[in-house]
Design a protein around this motif. Structure first.
Motif, mmCIF file in Angstrom:
data_model
loop_
_atom_site.group_PDB
_atom_site.id
_atom_site.type_symbol
_atom_site.label_atom_id
_atom_site.label_comp_id
_atom_site.label_asym_id
_atom_site.label_seq_id
_atom_site.Cartn_x
_atom_site.Cartn_y
_atom_site.Cartn_z
ATOM 1 N N ARG A 34 -7.288 0.485 4.631
ATOM 2 C CA ARG A 34 -7.080 -0.806 3.958
ATOM 3 C C ARG A 34 -8.243 -1.783 4.129
ATOM 4 O O ARG A 34 -8.144 -2.931 3.714
ATOM 5 C CB ARG A 34 -5.799 -1.506 4.413
ATOM 6 C CG ARG A 34 -4.598 -0.659 4.766
ATOM 7 C CD ARG A 34 -4.036 0.197 3.689
ATOM 8 N NE ARG A 34 -2.651 0.567 4.013
ATOM 9 C CZ ARG A 34 -2.184 1.792 3.993
ATOM 10 N NH1 ARG A 34 -2.991 2.793 3.688
ATOM 11 N NH2 ARG A 34 -0.913 2.042 4.279
ATOM 12 N N ARG A 36 -3.271 3.352 -6.065
ATOM 13 C CA ARG A 36 -3.866 4.340 -5.153
ATOM 14 C C ARG A 36 -4.741 5.315 -5.934
ATOM 15 O O ARG A 36 -4.346 5.801 -7.007
ATOM 16 C CB ARG A 36 -2.750 5.079 -4.414
ATOM 17 C CG ARG A 36 -3.202 6.172 -3.471
ATOM 18 C CD ARG A 36 -2.024 6.640 -2.609
ATOM 19 N NE ARG A 36 -0.881 7.055 -3.414
ATOM 20 C CZ ARG A 36 -0.664 8.294 -3.844
ATOM 21 N NH1 ARG A 36 -1.533 9.256 -3.523
ATOM 22 N NH2 ARG A 36 0.401 8.595 -4.555
ATOM 23 N N PHE A 67 0.828 -1.198 0.000
ATOM 24 C CA PHE A 67 0.000 0.000 0.000
ATOM 25 C C PHE A 67 0.866 1.253 0.000
ATOM 26 O O PHE A 67 0.519 2.252 -0.630
ATOM 27 C CB PHE A 67 -0.938 -0.018 1.206
ATOM 28 C CG PHE A 67 -1.989 -1.077 1.135
ATOM 29 C CD1 PHE A 67 -3.133 -0.896 0.373
ATOM 30 C CD2 PHE A 67 -1.845 -2.279 1.824
ATOM 31 C CE1 PHE A 67 -4.108 -1.875 0.295
ATOM 32 C CE2 PHE A 67 -2.816 -3.269 1.757
ATOM 33 C CZ PHE A 67 -3.946 -3.077 0.992
ATOM 34 N N TYR A 118 -7.644 2.281 -2.363
ATOM 35 C CA TYR A 118 -6.683 1.410 -3.048
ATOM 36 C C TYR A 118 -7.407 0.363 -3.880
ATOM 37 O O TYR A 118 -8.363 -0.270 -3.412
ATOM 38 C CB TYR A 118 -5.760 0.728 -2.030
ATOM 39 C CG TYR A 118 -4.910 1.705 -1.265
ATOM 40 C CD1 TYR A 118 -3.653 2.082 -1.722
ATOM 41 C CD2 TYR A 118 -5.383 2.294 -0.081
ATOM 42 C CE1 TYR A 118 -2.884 3.001 -1.026
ATOM 43 C CE2 TYR A 118 -4.617 3.213 0.612
ATOM 44 C CZ TYR A 118 -3.372 3.556 0.137
ATOM 45 O OH TYR A 118 -2.612 4.471 0.822
ATOM 46 N N ILE A 127 -1.080 -3.298 -6.357
ATOM 47 C CA ILE A 127 -1.833 -2.303 -5.585
ATOM 48 C C ILE A 127 -1.661 -0.930 -6.224
ATOM 49 O O ILE A 127 -0.542 -0.533 -6.572
ATOM 50 C CB ILE A 127 -1.360 -2.286 -4.123
ATOM 51 C CG1 ILE A 127 -1.436 -3.703 -3.513
ATOM 52 C CG2 ILE A 127 -2.200 -1.331 -3.295
ATOM 53 C CD1 ILE A 127 -0.941 -3.791 -2.093
#
Length: 525
Positions: free
Chosen positions: A313, A272, A247, A355, A270
């Motif tokens: 998360r 963003r 992340f 995310y 991952i």
């Protein structure tokens, strides 16, 4: 005995001075160490061709997810609880016991959010129990993370719990007024069978001030099935991007854009995306129809998954399925707008960086099989619509986290793992570490030999000024004292959120729940 005799005189001194003798004594071990270090470097460093091949291998190797944070060690009992601060990302390891932390409240009537991320486990793995409470023993929030996580396949597991005042604006209760909140994390597994011991654990802490004028905020979004709005795929203008493995490493995506990405079976990628209050995120992972050769190789391939998380998360929405061998495959996520009162029902309750997580099941040909897809995303709604009004300087604050410099890559955060994070070549760093330890050890040996050399010096040299008995005395013994905290065992877990539905909240001044209880609970997860 014949041929030998004893005399009070002395023989001719050897043909070297005292300084030369000492210099040879000191230099000899370093020559040995240098030779050993050179040999290790020759054995472990690849040649030019191998190095070039190694670079390609690193790029083609399946990239597993990693966790990051400021390294800490949770207390083994309440008296040793480690203090955590808001806006920080921490990295710890699971143990066979319970990990204890304390979170001081810096803003009156605030809500303390905690995000937990661990590595996924296939099969019968370990459950993780997370609780937030007070020193008086009141349970404020709890959740049990299962051994697997369908939203991320078996790659990651996350949750989000929080402790704060009641959502209806009533009296704070202990969870909203206590100066400190106690956080505990433990494995629900037999210590002898626990497979998570030594594995990394990522902890996020965010303190949210209590908004003013709660009655003016929009109600929670209860339409969990939102109609998909066409966002198209900009094939000709698709952008290339390097996915993140964590992340903290996630690259930012631009709403309204399409990206071309390649994923390997067993990987986690991952990305963003900033999402404001009132905005709704949509994303699609589109896998084109495979050609005949790829279709044959996809036989036995498992699922692919697209998931979206909130800033701490926690899983908000996900879609997964197997790749078709005869047509295109697409996975879509479409959570509702971000609203403050969503926390009564789901995790889509904080504006900030969300995310997108793309995962692919493992395959027998994971090292050589590449899966091309296009990732398209967009946001809808007016940014800032329904944003809570925080007091003073907290207007429009978004959760941000520092402390992600240390990376836990693999099952634990051992010494070699932490050292290897300092360089690109683990072999080189390992050699340097070994040589450094050998040099330190040899230096100690040389120092002792110089100080305590029993051989007589030649005449005229005189006694060395540092020779003589060392002063003797007792070695002080330290004593570590552990206090016993008053935090007792909390009562049984409350219901999913411990709150009344939005339209059934009591009026101001009426009876209100003692404290909110967030976290989906074992029966829901």
């Amino acid at each position: 005995m014949k041929g030998r005799h004893t005399t009070t005189g002395h023989q001719d001194p050897p043909h070297r001075t005292v300084e030369e003798a000492r210099e040879m004594t000191i230099r000899a071990p370093y020559r040995t160490i240098a030779a050993m270090g050179g040999a290790l470097l020759v054995m472990l460093l690849p040649g030019p061709e191998a190095a070039a091949a190694g670079e390609d291998t690193v790029q083609d190797t399946v990239q597993e997810p990693v966790l990051q944070g400021e390294e800490i060690t949770g207390g083994s009992n309440p008296g040793d609880a480690v203090a955590l601060s808001s806006g920080t990302q921490y990295l710890d390891e699971f143990t066979t016991g319970t990990l204890h932390y304390r979170i001081p409240r810096e803003v009156a009537h605030s809500t303390l959010h905690v995000g937990i991320t661990t590595l996924g486990q296939s099969g019968d793995g370990d459950q993780v129990r997370v609780e937030m409470g007070t020193w008086e023993g009141d349970l404020c929030a709890s959740d049990t993370i299962s051994s697997s996580a369908s939203g991320f396949l078996d790659h990651l597991r996350t949750t989000h719990v929080a402790a704060g005042p009641p959502l209806d604006g009533g009296a704070d209760g202990t969870c909203g007024s206590s100066e400190e909140i106690v956080l505990t994390i433990e494995l629900n597994a037999d210590p002898e069978d626990a497979v998570s011991v030594g594995q990394p654990l990522e902890i996020l802490v965010y303190e949210e001030p209590r908004p003013v004028r709660l009655g003016e905020l929009p109600p929670p979004d209860e339409g969990f099935d939102h109609d998909w709005r066409d966002i198209g795929r900009d094939v000709s203008g698709a952008l290339e991007i390097e996915p993140g493995r964590s992340f903290g490493m996630a690259p930012e995506l631009e709403p309204g854009s399409t990206y071309e990405v390649t994923i390997r079976p067993g990987e986690t990628q991952i990305f963003r995306v900033p999402v404001d209050w009132g905005e709704r995120l949509q994303a699609e992972a589109f896998f084109p129809e495979p050609d005949e050769h790829l279709a044959d190789r996809l036989a036995g391939m498992g699922s692919v998954s697209l998931a979206v998380t909130n800033p701490l998360r926690a899983l908000v929405d996900h879609d997964s399925g197997t790749l078709s061998t005869s047509s295109a495959t697409q996975s879509r996520v479409s959570p509702g707008p971000v609203r403050w009162f969503n926390r009564e029902f789901n995790y889509n309750m904080l504006a900030g960086d969300h995310y997108l997580v793309v995962t692919a099941d493992e395959h027998d040909a994971s090292d050589s099989l590449s899966l091309f897809y296009r990732l398209t995303l967009d946001t809808f709604g007016e940014a800032g619509d329904g944003a809570p009004a925080y007091p003073d300087d907290y207007e429009g604050a978004w959760p941000t986290f520092s402390g992600g410099e240390v990376t836990a890559d693999g099952p634990g955060t051992g010494a070699l793992t932490r050292i290897s994070a300092l360089g690109d070549s683990t072999a080189v760093v390992a050699v340097l570490a070994v040589v450094g330890l050998l040099l330190i050890g040899s230096g100690s040996i040389v120092l002792v030999r110089v100080i305590r050399d029993p051989r007589p010096l030649p005449d005229g040299a005189g006694p060395a000024p540092w020779q003589g008995p060392a002063p003797q005395g007792p070695t002080p013994q330290g004593q570590q004292v552990y206090g016993a905290g008053p935090y007792g065992q909390p009562p049984s877990s409350p219901s999913r959120y411990g709150q009344r539905p939005y339209d059934q909240r009591p009026p101001a001044g009426g009876a209100a729940p003692e404290q909110p209880s967030w976290g989906r609970g074992p029966e829901q997860h």
